[in-house]
Design an enzyme around this catalytic site. Structure first.
Site, PDB file in Angstrom:
ATOM      1  N   SER A 141       0.852  -1.199   0.000  1.00 23.35           N
ATOM      2  CA  SER A 141       0.000   0.000   0.000  1.00 23.35           C
ATOM      3  C   SER A 141       0.877   1.235   0.000  1.00 23.35           C
ATOM      4  CB  SER A 141      -0.908   0.018   1.232  1.00 23.35           C
ATOM      5  OG  SER A 141      -1.495   1.304   1.412  1.00 23.35           O
ATOM      6  N   TYR A 152      -1.666  -0.635  10.115  1.00 24.84           N
ATOM      7  CA  TYR A 152      -1.823  -1.067   8.720  1.00 24.84           C
ATOM      8  C   TYR A 152      -0.595  -0.637   7.912  1.00 24.84           C
ATOM      9  CZ  TYR A 152      -3.634  -1.219   3.924  1.00 24.84           C
ATOM     10  OH  TYR A 152      -3.805  -1.453   2.584  1.00 24.84           O
TER      11      TYR A 152
END
Length: 248
Positions: A141, A152
Site C-alpha cells: 500500500s 496497517y
C-alpha cells in the site's frame, strides 16, 4: 509442461478478483483464497464465465492467519508446481485503542491480517513453487511509504523488508519476488462506508494524472510481474499510485 497455476489470496473482491481475472485470461488455472466461502465461490464462477474458460478459477475458503486453514490451499494445489503466488489478502482493521490491551489487540490483528497471511501462504507453497520461473508478488500500500494507517502502514511496510529477504533466498532458484504498492483505488470494499465525496476528491487531487485508480490498474502491474517479461525484475517495489508518491 502442464497447466500453469496461480494462487491469489483475497481473490473474491476488488483488486484480488481483478488479478484473478487477468491471470485466468492469460491461461492460468487460478485458485482464489478468501475467508468467506460464499464470496470466493461466487467470484470463481463469475470470473471463469467472464474469461470463457469454465472451471478455470477454483475457490478455497480459508483464513490465512490460521496455519491449519492454510493447509487447505496446499491440498487444493495437490502437489502441482505453482507458477505465481499473489499475496493480496489484507485490510485495515479498526480497534479499541483506549487501553494498552486494546492497542496490543489492534496491532496484532492488523499485523496478522497484512503480514502473517502472506508469510504463511508463501511458506506453505514455497516447496512447490516452480523452479525455475516461479513468481511471488506481495500487494502492499502507498501507506507503507507515506504513513497514515498506523498498524496497517507498519504491516504493509513490513512486507517490503520481507520481500527483499525472500528475493535473496529464492533468487538462486530463478524465482522472483516483488511488491506492488497501490495508491488510492476506487471500486473496492477497502473503505466500506467510510469514504466521502470530499475524501475521494482529495485523493484524486493528490495524483499527477487526475484520476482514481481502479482494480484493473493493479491487476495489470501484477500481470507484468507474473510474466516472462519480468524475469530480470526481483526485489523491487512497484508503486501504482498515479504519482501520489514518487519513486524512492
Amino acid at each position: 509442461m502442464g497447466s500453469r497455476i496461480a494462487v491469489v489470496s483475497g481473490g473474491g473482491t476488488g483488486i484480488g478478483a481483478a488479478v484473478a481475472g487477468s491471470l485466468a485470461r492469460d491461461g492460468y488455472d487460478v485458485l482464489i483464497v478468501g475467508r468467506r466461502a460464499d464470496v470466493v465461490t461466487a467470484a470463481a464462477g463469475r470470473i471463469s464465465s467472464e474469461c470463457g474458460r469454465p472451471d478455470s478459477v477454483t475457490a478455497v475458503a480459508a483464513d490465512l492467519t490460521e496455519p491449519e486453514q492454510v493447509d487447505r490451499v496446499l491440498a487444493a494445489v495437490d502437489g502441482r508446481p505453482v507458477d505465481v503466488v499473489v499475496n493480496n489478502a489484507g485490510s485495515y482493521l479498526a480497534g479499541d485503542t483506549g487501553t494498552l490491551a486494546g492497542i496490543a489487540a489492534h496491532w496484532r490483528a492488523n499485523l496478522d491480517a497484512n503480514v502473517l497471511t502472506a508469510v504463511l501462504l508463501t511458506e506453505a507453497l514455497r516447496p512447490v513453487l516452480r523452479r525455475p520461473g516461479g513468481r511471488v508478488i506481495l500487494v502492499s500500500s502507498i501507506s507503507a511509504q507515506r504513513g497514515g494507517g498506523g498498524p496497517y502502514s507498519a504491516g504493509k511496510a513490513a512486507l517490503h523488508g520481507w520481500a527483499y529477504d525472500l528475493a535473496a533466498q529464492l533468487g538462486p532458484d530463478q524465482i522472483t519476488v516483488n511488491v506492488v504498492s497501490p495508491g488510492y483505488v476506487a471500486e473496492t470494499d477497502f473503505f466500506g462506508d467510510r469514504m466521502t465525496a470530499e475524501g475521494h476528491a482529495k485523493r484524486v487531487a493528490a495524483t499527477l494524472v487526475g484520476r482514481a485508480g481502479v482494480p484493473d490498474d493493479i491487476a495489470e502491474a501484477v500481470r507484468y510481474l507474473a510474466s516472462p517479461a519480468a524475469g530480470y525484475v526481483t526485489g523491487q517495489v512497484l508503486g501504482v499510485n498515479g504519482g501520489s508518491v514518487l519513486g524512492r
